[in-house]
Write a protein that holds these residues in place. Structure first.
Motif, short mmCIF file in Angstrom:
data_model
loop_
_atom_site.label_atom_id
_atom_site.label_comp_id
_atom_site.label_asym_id
_atom_site.label_seq_id
_atom_site.Cartn_x
_atom_site.Cartn_y
_atom_site.Cartn_z
N GLU A 15 0.84 -1.19 0.00
CA GLU A 15 0.00 0.00 0.00
C GLU A 15 0.87 1.24 0.00
O GLU A 15 0.62 2.21 -0.73
CB GLU A 15 -0.93 0.00 1.22
N LYS A 16 1.92 1.25 0.84
CA LYS A 16 2.82 2.39 0.90
C LYS A 16 3.51 2.60 -0.43
O LYS A 16 3.71 3.71 -0.89
CB LYS A 16 3.85 2.20 2.02
N ALA A 17 3.91 1.50 -1.08
CA ALA A 17 4.64 1.60 -2.33
C ALA A 17 3.79 2.22 -3.42
O ALA A 17 4.29 2.85 -4.33
CB ALA A 17 5.13 0.22 -2.76
N SER A 18 2.44 2.00 -3.36
CA SER A 18 1.56 2.51 -4.39
C SER A 18 1.14 3.96 -4.14
O SER A 18 0.55 4.59 -5.01
CB SER A 18 0.32 1.64 -4.51
N SER A 19 1.41 4.49 -2.95
CA SER A 19 0.97 5.83 -2.58
C SER A 19 2.18 6.74 -2.36
O SER A 19 2.98 6.50 -1.47
CB SER A 19 0.13 5.79 -1.30
N ALA A 20 2.26 7.77 -3.18
CA ALA A 20 3.34 8.74 -2.99
C ALA A 20 2.98 9.71 -1.87
O ALA A 20 3.83 10.07 -1.05
CB ALA A 20 3.59 9.50 -4.29
N LEU A 21 1.72 10.12 -1.82
CA LEU A 21 1.24 11.04 -0.78
C LEU A 21 -0.06 10.49 -0.19
O LEU A 21 -0.93 10.03 -0.91
CB LEU A 21 0.93 12.41 -1.37
N GLN A 22 -0.15 10.56 1.14
CA GLN A 22 -1.38 10.17 1.83
C GLN A 22 -1.73 11.23 2.87
O GLN A 22 -0.90 11.57 3.72
CB GLN A 22 -1.22 8.83 2.54
N LEU A 23 -2.93 11.77 2.77
CA LEU A 23 -3.43 12.74 3.74
C LEU A 23 -4.60 12.10 4.47
O LEU A 23 -5.53 11.59 3.82
CB LEU A 23 -3.89 14.03 3.06
N ARG A 24 -4.55 12.14 5.80
CA ARG A 24 -5.59 11.53 6.61
C ARG A 24 -6.15 12.55 7.61
O ARG A 24 -5.44 13.01 8.49
CB ARG A 24 -5.03 10.31 7.36
N ASP A 76 -2.72 13.66 9.65
CA ASP A 76 -1.41 13.12 9.30
C ASP A 76 -1.19 13.23 7.79
O ASP A 76 -2.14 13.09 7.00
CB ASP A 76 -1.31 11.64 9.72
N ILE A 77 0.05 13.48 7.41
CA ILE A 77 0.47 13.49 6.01
C ILE A 77 1.68 12.58 5.91
O ILE A 77 2.64 12.70 6.68
CB ILE A 77 0.84 14.90 5.53
N ALA A 78 1.65 11.64 4.95
CA ALA A 78 2.78 10.74 4.74
C ALA A 78 3.33 10.93 3.34
O ALA A 78 2.58 11.02 2.37
CB ALA A 78 2.34 9.28 4.92
N VAL A 79 4.65 11.05 3.25
CA VAL A 79 5.35 11.14 1.97
C VAL A 79 6.12 9.83 1.77
O VAL A 79 6.97 9.48 2.60
CB VAL A 79 6.33 12.33 1.96
N LEU A 80 5.76 9.11 0.72
CA LEU A 80 6.38 7.81 0.43
C LEU A 80 6.34 6.89 1.65
O LEU A 80 7.30 6.21 1.98
CB LEU A 80 7.82 8.01 -0.05
#
Length: 268
Positions: A15-24, A76-80
């Motif tokens: 899942e992480k590999a397919s998402s460059a940016l995730q905002l929650r 939360d914001i995740a980058v890669l």
């Protein structure tokens, strides 16, 4: 009754590999005013994703949150796959994210080459040292030449940035963003203020420099958005009201009422 198809379970790593940016559930308040109100958004790796919305929707604020220029109120914001909450802009940049700004942000008295070199030196880990000249750093010079070729400014390498045309200055800013060879490029209104021919030049440039990378951009020109984006999210009053393919966004009645219909009226 709606039929469903079972999908194979993805591991967290996949899942992480397919998402460059995730905002929650991203939120931002200034005093009592809530500008970003619970945004959930995912930008897929290797895709071109556009964020649109009316003026005052919170688009630039969201970009500032992603790049670390302002702090989250919550969420939360995740980058890669890595949370960037509490990180400073340069730390986020080192994770592989680089951005341009709505207002051109270059060094006007430096040449095109010198502007690019400033970004390349930082990316390659060089720091100020009075005992050697940067002109002797062959790898830095080669990388600068590659970037200038990508942004079509090789012939202007010795020209002061302040005397470039507006379109060339915007191209140079994109060059500064890609000089560090980021995995994610975020562009804030890259064609703002451009003529039709300048916009066409910018679109070709963006398409070229984002090849094989993840692109996330804010843009008001709908021809640019629908010509470039694989996916579009619509932000209205600090909330994402739709996130889908360009074709479905174009036909979404809520989007048309909130934004696209207004845009069509102004361009009619």
């Amino acid at each position: 009754m709606t039929a469903t198809i079972d999908q194979p379970q993805q591991s967290p790593t996949a899942e992480k590999a397919s998402s460059a940016l995730q905002l929650r559930d991203v939120r931002k308040q200034f005093g009592q005013t809530e500008i970003i109100r619970g945004v959930d958004l995912e930008v897929q790796t290797g895709k071109r994703h556009a964020l649109i919305g009316p003026n005052g929707a919170g688009k630039s604020t969201l970009f500032h949150l992603i790049s670390g220029r302002i702090a989250l109120s919550s969420g939360d914001i995740a980058v890669l796959g890595q949370s960037i909450v509490g990180k400073r802009p340069f730390e986020i940049n080192r994770l592989g994210l680089s951005r341009s700004f709505q207002v051109t942000n270059i060094f006007p008295r430096l040449t095109v080459f010198e502007n690019i070199r400033c970004s390349v030196l930082w990316q390659m880990g060089h720091r100020y040292a009075f005992w050697y000249g940067v002109s002797k750093l062959k790898a830095v010079t080669e990388r600068c030449e590659q970037v200038m070729d990508q942004i079509n400014l090789s012939q202007r390498k010795d020209t002061a940035a302040g005397v470039l045309t507006y379109a060339e200055q915007r191209a140079l800013e994109i060059g500064l963003a890609i000089a560090a060879n980021p995995k994610i490029i975020i562009l804030d209104e890259p064609t703002a203020g451009m003529s039709r021919s300048e916009t066409a030049y910018a679109v070709d440039l963006i398409r070229k420099v984002s090849e094989g990378k993840t692109l996330f951009m804010v843009e008001h020109d709908m021809s640019v958005v629908f010509g470039l984006a694989d996916r579009i999210s619509v932000l209205v009053y600090g909330q994402v009201i739709a996130s889908d393919t360009p074709e479905r966004i174009r036909g979404n009645q809520a989007v048309r009422e909130a934004y696209l219909g207004q845009a069509e009226e102004h361009t009619a």
